[in-house]
Design an enzyme around this catalytic site. Structure first.
Site, PDB file in Angstrom:
ATOM      1  N   ASP A   1     -48.891  61.338  84.388  1.00  0.00           N
ATOM      2  CA  ASP A   1     -50.213  60.747  84.185  1.00  0.00           C
ATOM      3  C   ASP A   1     -50.102  59.266  84.564  1.00  0.00           C
ATOM      4  OD1 ASP A   1     -52.881  60.771  83.149  1.00  0.00           O
ATOM      5  OD2 ASP A   1     -52.174  60.114  81.209  1.00  0.00           O
TER       6      ASP A   1
ATOM      7  N   ARG B   1     -52.498  76.264  74.070  1.00  0.00           N
ATOM      8  CA  ARG B   1     -51.256  76.184  74.837  1.00  0.00           C
ATOM      9  C   ARG B   1     -50.903  77.507  75.499  1.00  0.00           C
ATOM     10  NH1 ARG B   1     -47.472  71.706  74.229  1.00  0.00           N
ATOM     11  NH2 ARG B   1     -47.865  70.697  72.239  1.00  0.00           N
TER      12      ARG B   1
ATOM     13  N   LYS C   1     -51.657  63.036  88.183  1.00  0.00           N
ATOM     14  CA  LYS C   1     -53.002  62.449  88.232  1.00  0.00           C
ATOM     15  C   LYS C   1     -52.902  61.075  88.885  1.00  0.00           C
ATOM     16  CE  LYS C   1     -54.385  64.342  83.733  1.00  0.00           C
ATOM     17  NZ  LYS C   1     -54.836  63.973  82.388  1.00  0.00           N
TER      18      LYS C   1
ATOM     19  N   LYS D   1     -43.185  68.794  74.510  1.00  0.00           N
ATOM     20  CA  LYS D   1     -43.291  70.238  74.482  1.00  0.00           C
ATOM     21  C   LYS D   1     -44.035  70.767  75.694  1.00  0.00           C
ATOM     22  CE  LYS D   1     -43.912  70.281  69.436  1.00  0.00           C
ATOM     23  NZ  LYS D   1     -44.952  70.354  68.409  1.00  0.00           N
ATOM     24  N   GLY D   2     -44.820  69.912  76.326  1.00  0.00           N
ATOM     25  CA  GLY D   2     -45.806  70.362  77.319  1.00  0.00           C
ATOM     26  C   GLY D   2     -45.257  71.140  78.495  1.00  0.00           C
TER      27      GLY D   2
ATOM     28  N   ASP E   1     -44.469  68.319  82.668  1.00  0.00           N
ATOM     29  CA  ASP E   1     -45.725  69.024  82.913  1.00  0.00           C
ATOM     30  C   ASP E   1     -46.682  68.176  83.756  1.00  0.00           C
ATOM     31  OD1 ASP E   1     -46.049  67.199  80.851  1.00  0.00           O
ATOM     32  OD2 ASP E   1     -47.249  68.511  79.579  1.00  0.00           O
TER      33      ASP E   1
ATOM     34  N   ASP F   1     -49.833  70.051  76.442  1.00  0.00           N
ATOM     35  CA  ASP F   1     -50.183  69.434  75.161  1.00  0.00           C
ATOM     36  C   ASP F   1     -51.684  69.539  74.914  1.00  0.00           C
ATOM     37  OD1 ASP F   1     -47.596  68.748  74.857  1.00  0.00           O
ATOM     38  OD2 ASP F   1     -47.848  66.683  75.518  1.00  0.00           O
TER      39      ASP F   1
ATOM     40  N   PHE G   1     -58.805  65.897  81.571  1.00  0.00           N
ATOM     41  CA  PHE G   1     -57.823  66.355  80.598  1.00  0.00           C
ATOM     42  C   PHE G   1     -57.707  67.861  80.718  1.00  0.00           C
ATOM     43  CE2 PHE G   1     -55.681  67.245  76.644  1.00  0.00           C
ATOM     44  CZ  PHE G   1     -54.760  66.199  76.605  1.00  0.00           C
TER      45      PHE G   1
END
Ligand code: IMP
Length: 182
Positions: free
Chosen positions: A99, A162, A127, A40-41, A96, A155, A148
């Site tokens: 990572d 959000r 990142k 969903k991010g 999004d 997310d 984070f």
């Protein structure tokens, strides 16, 4: 909220997304793109990005679950698949955050088997410090530290952030083990 430090402003994000949209529009000039946001991010990023693209686009969604607990399990599971075939199409995967790279690595492998004409990646954030698998990112918004981040659709477990129009970094004390579960 007191535990979120401003990290990227709405104006900075908007300017960068416009620049990415310009580059994408010129790279695909004369063609059309199947834009595939990874839910969903990436839903807010994708919504802004497609409106910055001037070539015709179609949208189809993928959803994945990649984390069980605080650390990446390395297991990526497709929880919602594309509705339509991408065979012969120019596909732009929209993520999004890259990572560890495991999610995009899995998705690139999966989508490549469906024989798109081309397959590229747009990611808002990367990142580098957390890389486990190096993946190609054709259109990148920002490289960020190992923090984070929340807001702008990202997310957030049940953090309820959000909808923030900017991206904020969680203070270490506010990190909880569930925060990495999609
Ligand atoms: P990867 O497979 O480790 O590259 O995981 C990428 C996914 O993890 C992203 O699409 C996000 O859903 C999630 N993720 C990683 N870091 C963050 C963060 O700082 N905030 C919100 N979601 C994150």
């Amino acid at each position: 909220m007191t535990d979120v430090k401003p990290y990227l402003s709405a104006a900075d994000i908007a300017a960068r997304v416009r620049a990415l949209g310009d580059r994408i529009s010129s790279d695909y000039a004369g063609g059309s793109i199947v834009v595939v946001p990874v839910l969903k991010g990436s839903f807010v990023f994708a919504a802004d990005l497609v409106r910055a693209i001037t070539v015709p686009v179609e949208i189809d969604f993928l959803a994945v679950r990649s984390y069980e607990g605080t650390e990446s399990s390395g297991v990526v599971r497709l929880t919602h698949d594309l509705d339509r075939s991408i065979e012969g199409r120019d596909v732009l995967l929209v993520e999004d955050i890259v990572d560890t790279g495991l999610t995009i690595d899995y998705l690139l492998g999966n989508l490549a088997t469906r024989r798109p004409r081309s397959l590229r990646v747009a990611a808002l954030l990367h990142k580098p410090a957390r890389t486990k698998v190096v993946v190609p990112i054709d259109y990148l918004g920002f490289e960020i530290d190992d923090v984070f981040v929340v807001g702008y659709g990202l997310d957030d477990d049940r953090g309820g952030r959000r909808h923030l129009p900017y991206i904020g970094a969680l203070e270490p004390a506010a990190l909880d083990p569930g925060a990495r579960v999609r």
